[in-house]
Write a protein that holds these residues in place. Structure first.
Motif, PDB file in Angstrom:
ATOM      1  N   VAL A 174       4.245   6.321   0.177  1.00  0.00           N
ATOM      2  CA  VAL A 174       3.397   6.152  -1.000  1.00  0.00           C
ATOM      3  C   VAL A 174       2.772   4.758  -0.969  1.00  0.00           C
ATOM      4  O   VAL A 174       3.435   3.798  -0.596  1.00  0.00           O
ATOM      5  CB  VAL A 174       4.219   6.303  -2.310  1.00  0.00           C
ATOM      6  N   GLU A 175       1.508   4.665  -1.359  1.00  0.00           N
ATOM      7  CA  GLU A 175       0.881   3.354  -1.498  1.00  0.00           C
ATOM      8  C   GLU A 175       1.225   2.786  -2.869  1.00  0.00           C
ATOM      9  O   GLU A 175       1.276   3.515  -3.861  1.00  0.00           O
ATOM     10  CB  GLU A 175      -0.646   3.472  -1.348  1.00  0.00           C
ATOM     11  N   SER A 176       1.431   1.478  -2.946  1.00  0.00           N
ATOM     12  CA  SER A 176       1.888   0.856  -4.191  1.00  0.00           C
ATOM     13  C   SER A 176       0.758   0.194  -4.960  1.00  0.00           C
ATOM     14  O   SER A 176       0.954  -0.823  -5.598  1.00  0.00           O
ATOM     15  CB  SER A 176       2.964  -0.195  -3.881  1.00  0.00           C
ATOM     16  N   TYR A 177      -0.452   0.737  -4.868  1.00  0.00           N
ATOM     17  CA  TYR A 177      -1.559   0.118  -5.580  1.00  0.00           C
ATOM     18  C   TYR A 177      -1.362   0.165  -7.092  1.00  0.00           C
ATOM     19  O   TYR A 177      -2.000  -0.596  -7.826  1.00  0.00           O
ATOM     20  CB  TYR A 177      -2.874   0.804  -5.194  1.00  0.00           C
ATOM     21  N   GLY A 178      -0.494   1.061  -7.563  1.00  0.00           N
ATOM     22  CA  GLY A 178      -0.214   1.109  -8.994  1.00  0.00           C
ATOM     23  C   GLY A 178       0.394  -0.174  -9.510  1.00  0.00           C
ATOM     24  O   GLY A 178       0.296  -0.479 -10.706  1.00  0.00           O
ATOM     25  N   TYR A 179       1.009  -0.943  -8.635  1.00  0.00           N
ATOM     26  CA  TYR A 179       1.594  -2.225  -9.037  1.00  0.00           C
ATOM     27  C   TYR A 179       0.556  -3.132  -9.674  1.00  0.00           C
ATOM     28  O   TYR A 179       0.830  -3.806 -10.675  1.00  0.00           O
ATOM     29  CB  TYR A 179       2.215  -2.925  -7.824  1.00  0.00           C
ATOM     30  N   TRP A 180      -0.636  -3.163  -9.131  1.00  0.00           N
ATOM     31  CA  TRP A 180      -1.659  -4.089  -9.614  1.00  0.00           C
ATOM     32  C   TRP A 180      -2.104  -3.714 -11.025  1.00  0.00           C
ATOM     33  O   TRP A 180      -2.379  -4.602 -11.850  1.00  0.00           O
ATOM     34  CB  TRP A 180      -2.838  -4.104  -8.651  1.00  0.00           C
ATOM     35  N   LEU A 181      -2.169  -2.424 -11.312  1.00  0.00           N
ATOM     36  CA  LEU A 181      -2.484  -1.999 -12.679  1.00  0.00           C
ATOM     37  C   LEU A 181      -1.344  -2.343 -13.635  1.00  0.00           C
ATOM     38  O   LEU A 181      -1.583  -2.773 -14.768  1.00  0.00           O
ATOM     39  CB  LEU A 181      -2.767  -0.497 -12.705  1.00  0.00           C
ATOM     40  N   LEU A 182      -0.105  -2.153 -13.167  1.00  0.00           N
ATOM     41  CA  LEU A 182       1.042  -2.490 -14.006  1.00  0.00           C
ATOM     42  C   LEU A 182       1.091  -3.988 -14.287  1.00  0.00           C
ATOM     43  O   LEU A 182       1.443  -4.407 -15.395  1.00  0.00           O
ATOM     44  CB  LEU A 182       2.332  -2.040 -13.317  1.00  0.00           C
ATOM     45  N   LEU A 183       0.747  -4.789 -13.297  1.00  0.00           N
ATOM     46  CA  LEU A 183       0.748  -6.242 -13.500  1.00  0.00           C
ATOM     47  C   LEU A 183      -0.311  -6.656 -14.517  1.00  0.00           C
ATOM     48  O   LEU A 183      -0.066  -7.539 -15.357  1.00  0.00           O
ATOM     49  CB  LEU A 183       0.507  -6.952 -12.172  1.00  0.00           C
ATOM     50  N   LEU A 184      -1.473  -6.012 -14.467  1.00  0.00           N
ATOM     51  CA  LEU A 184      -2.517  -6.319 -15.450  1.00  0.00           C
ATOM     52  C   LEU A 184      -2.042  -6.055 -16.872  1.00  0.00           C
ATOM     53  O   LEU A 184      -2.481  -6.725 -17.813  1.00  0.00           O
ATOM     54  CB  LEU A 184      -3.767  -5.480 -15.164  1.00  0.00           C
ATOM     55  N   GLY A 185      -1.114  -5.100 -17.015  1.00  0.00           N
ATOM     56  CA  GLY A 185      -0.618  -4.769 -18.347  1.00  0.00           C
ATOM     57  C   GLY A 185       0.157  -5.885 -19.007  1.00  0.00           C
ATOM     58  O   GLY A 185       0.203  -5.961 -20.244  1.00  0.00           O
ATOM     59  N   VAL A 186       0.773  -6.770 -18.232  1.00  0.00           N
ATOM     60  CA  VAL A 186       1.597  -7.836 -18.805  1.00  0.00           C
ATOM     61  C   VAL A 186       0.885  -9.185 -18.831  1.00  0.00           C
ATOM     62  O   VAL A 186       1.345 -10.122 -19.482  1.00  0.00           O
ATOM     63  CB  VAL A 186       2.931  -7.956 -18.025  1.00  0.00           C
ATOM     64  N   MET A 215       3.428 -12.955  -4.483  1.00  0.00           N
ATOM     65  CA  MET A 215       3.718 -13.311  -3.094  1.00  0.00           C
ATOM     66  C   MET A 215       4.482 -12.195  -2.391  1.00  0.00           C
ATOM     67  O   MET A 215       4.189 -11.840  -1.243  1.00  0.00           O
ATOM     68  CB  MET A 215       4.535 -14.609  -3.050  1.00  0.00           C
ATOM     69  N   ILE A 216       5.456 -11.613  -3.072  1.00  0.00           N
ATOM     70  CA  ILE A 216       6.261 -10.553  -2.473  1.00  0.00           C
ATOM     71  C   ILE A 216       5.441  -9.301  -2.215  1.00  0.00           C
ATOM     72  O   ILE A 216       5.543  -8.668  -1.158  1.00  0.00           O
ATOM     73  CB  ILE A 216       7.469 -10.231  -3.385  1.00  0.00           C
ATOM     74  N   VAL A 217       4.574  -8.952  -3.161  1.00  0.00           N
ATOM     75  CA  VAL A 217       3.879  -7.666  -3.104  1.00  0.00           C
ATOM     76  C   VAL A 217       2.592  -7.737  -2.280  1.00  0.00           C
ATOM     77  O   VAL A 217       2.083  -6.701  -1.842  1.00  0.00           O
ATOM     78  CB  VAL A 217       3.590  -7.164  -4.539  1.00  0.00           C
ATOM     79  N   LEU A 218       2.073  -8.924  -2.037  1.00  0.00           N
ATOM     80  CA  LEU A 218       0.823  -9.036  -1.298  1.00  0.00           C
ATOM     81  C   LEU A 218       0.899  -8.326   0.055  1.00  0.00           C
ATOM     82  O   LEU A 218      -0.083  -7.728   0.509  1.00  0.00           O
ATOM     83  CB  LEU A 218       0.464 -10.509  -1.093  1.00  0.00           C
ATOM     84  N   GLY A 219       2.042  -8.362   0.692  1.00  0.00           N
ATOM     85  CA  GLY A 219       2.188  -7.721   1.997  1.00  0.00           C
ATOM     86  C   GLY A 219       2.037  -6.220   1.972  1.00  0.00           C
ATOM     87  O   GLY A 219       1.844  -5.602   3.034  1.00  0.00           O
ATOM     88  N   THR A 220       2.088  -5.598   0.804  1.00  0.00           N
ATOM     89  CA  THR A 220       1.978  -4.142   0.732  1.00  0.00           C
ATOM     90  C   THR A 220       0.565  -3.648   1.015  1.00  0.00           C
ATOM     91  O   THR A 220       0.361  -2.454   1.231  1.00  0.00           O
ATOM     92  CB  THR A 220       2.412  -3.627  -0.647  1.00  0.00           C
ATOM     93  N   VAL A 221      -0.429  -4.556   0.977  1.00  0.00           N
ATOM     94  CA  VAL A 221      -1.808  -4.131   1.231  1.00  0.00           C
ATOM     95  C   VAL A 221      -2.160  -4.251   2.713  1.00  0.00           C
ATOM     96  O   VAL A 221      -3.305  -4.005   3.100  1.00  0.00           O
ATOM     97  CB  VAL A 221      -2.804  -4.972   0.395  1.00  0.00           C
ATOM     98  N   ALA A 222      -1.180  -4.622   3.548  1.00  0.00           N
ATOM     99  CA  ALA A 222      -1.468  -4.873   4.964  1.00  0.00           C
ATOM    100  C   ALA A 222      -1.873  -3.610   5.700  1.00  0.00           C
ATOM    101  O   ALA A 222      -2.690  -3.645   6.614  1.00  0.00           O
ATOM    102  CB  ALA A 222      -0.247  -5.496   5.639  1.00  0.00           C
ATOM    103  N   ASP A 223      -1.275  -2.479   5.340  1.00  0.00           N
ATOM    104  CA  ASP A 223      -1.518  -1.214   6.037  1.00  0.00           C
ATOM    105  C   ASP A 223      -1.170  -1.393   7.518  1.00  0.00           C
ATOM    106  O   ASP A 223      -0.028  -1.659   7.858  1.00  0.00           O
ATOM    107  CB  ASP A 223      -2.964  -0.776   5.839  1.00  0.00           C
ATOM    108  N   ASN A 224      -2.146  -1.250   8.417  1.00  0.00           N
ATOM    109  CA  ASN A 224      -1.879  -1.387   9.850  1.00  0.00           C
ATOM    110  C   ASN A 224      -2.329  -2.732  10.420  1.00  0.00           C
ATOM    111  O   ASN A 224      -2.433  -2.895  11.631  1.00  0.00           O
ATOM    112  CB  ASN A 224      -2.581  -0.260  10.620  1.00  0.00           C
TER     113      ASN A 224
END
Length: 298
Positions: A174-186, A215-224
């Motif tokens: 699963v891609e974790s792009y939902g994290y960025w929307l959740l972060l905007l919520g707070v 910093m921790i989550v930025l690496g999730t956008v690396a893909d390949n």
């Protein structure tokens, strides 16, 4: 010697007048009151968390001996208790930070307990990522309804764990792009803390939690393209350092400036890594493979 005796001696020696003495005494009374209030908040939060976890442990110990109907009722009891406490706080103790934070923290864990218990009772399929996502979405309104910064901090930890669960540990399910929307919520709550309580303790924790989470989550956008993420991280650390150099942060101690500390240490770490051969070997291999893929006629 106590401050009261010192003020009395200064009055007798005509060093200060009565008006100055009164203002000094009021200052120390307010400072002592603020200190005791912080202690009350800390113990209130600790008590709420321990009580919530204790209830879960007691129920869990006797869980197998209960019928499904009793289990269902018990699954909602912590949630109802938490909502009752929060309702009482909003009606009677709205101006008490200790009450708002402790009751919101209790309800935050009660939501998780109810979700987990109902799922277990009725064998509702799911995994850790969906559980965390549901928990965080249902808990986000608490941040604004209760004006709770402790829930905001736990929410940031929760969505960070969600991003790691979906894109690091279970990659590439699963891609974790939902994290960025959740972060905007707070982020609006973070901004309100900055505007209303720029010197409070909770804003100091947010100055660490938000940049660490990014910093921790930025690496999730690396893909390949993992080998190129050093560019993104170097840019992020540079941005952190610039934010930490703003006048607002320069007026504060280093331990309260998470952006500057993380930006400095992160940049130093990347520069140190770039001094090794393996760092550049990986980049060269990646560029070579990418070029071959682009130039291939097949």
């Amino acid at each position: 010697m106590s401050i009261g005796k010192e003020i009395t001696e200064l009055l007798k020696a005509d060093v200060i007048n009565q008006d100055t003495a009164d203002r000094i005494q009021n200052y120390y009374k307010e400072r002592e009151g603020a200190s005791s209030n912080r202690l009350f908040i800390a113990f209130g939060l600790l008590g709420a968390i321990l009580v919530g976890m204790g209830i879960i442990l007691i129920i869990g110990h006797n869980w197998d001996e209960l019928s499904r109907g009793v289990k269902t009722v018990l699954a909602f009891i912590p949630l109802l208790i938490g909502q009752g406490f929060c309702g009482f706080t909003l009606l009677r103790k709205q101006d008490s930070v200790a009450w708002r934070e402790s009751t919101a923290a209790f309800l935050f864990f009660a939501v998780a307990a109810s979700i987990a218990l109902v799922s277990q009772i009725y064998n509702i399929p799911g995994d850790m990522s969906s559980f965390i996502l549901t928990w965080m979405i249902l808990s986000l309104p608490l941040v604004y309804l209760m004006r709770s910064s402790i829930v905001s901090l736990m929410y940031i930890m929760g969505i960070t764990y969600f991003a790691c669960e979906t894109n690091y540990w279970d990659y590439p399910r699963v891609e974790s792009y939902g994290y960025w929307l959740l972060l905007l919520g707070v982020l609006p709550h973070y901004y309100m803390l900055y505007k209303n309580k720029p010197n409070g303790n909770f804003i100091k924790f947010h100055h660490w939690f938000v940049p660490l989470s990014l910093m921790i989550v930025l690496g999730t956008v690396a893909d390949n393209a993992d080998e190129l993420m050093w560019v993104a991280y170097m840019s992020l650390f540079g941005l952190y350092y610039l934010i930490g150099q703003l006048p607002y942060f320069n007026e504060r101690k280093v331990r309260n400036n998470g952006y500057k500390v993380i930006g400095t240490l992160g940049s130093m770490g990347l520069l140190l890594a770039s001094s090794f051969y393996w760092f550049w070997d990986d980049i060269i291999k990646f560029n070579s493979n990418s070029t071959e893929g682009i130039l291939s006629v097949e």
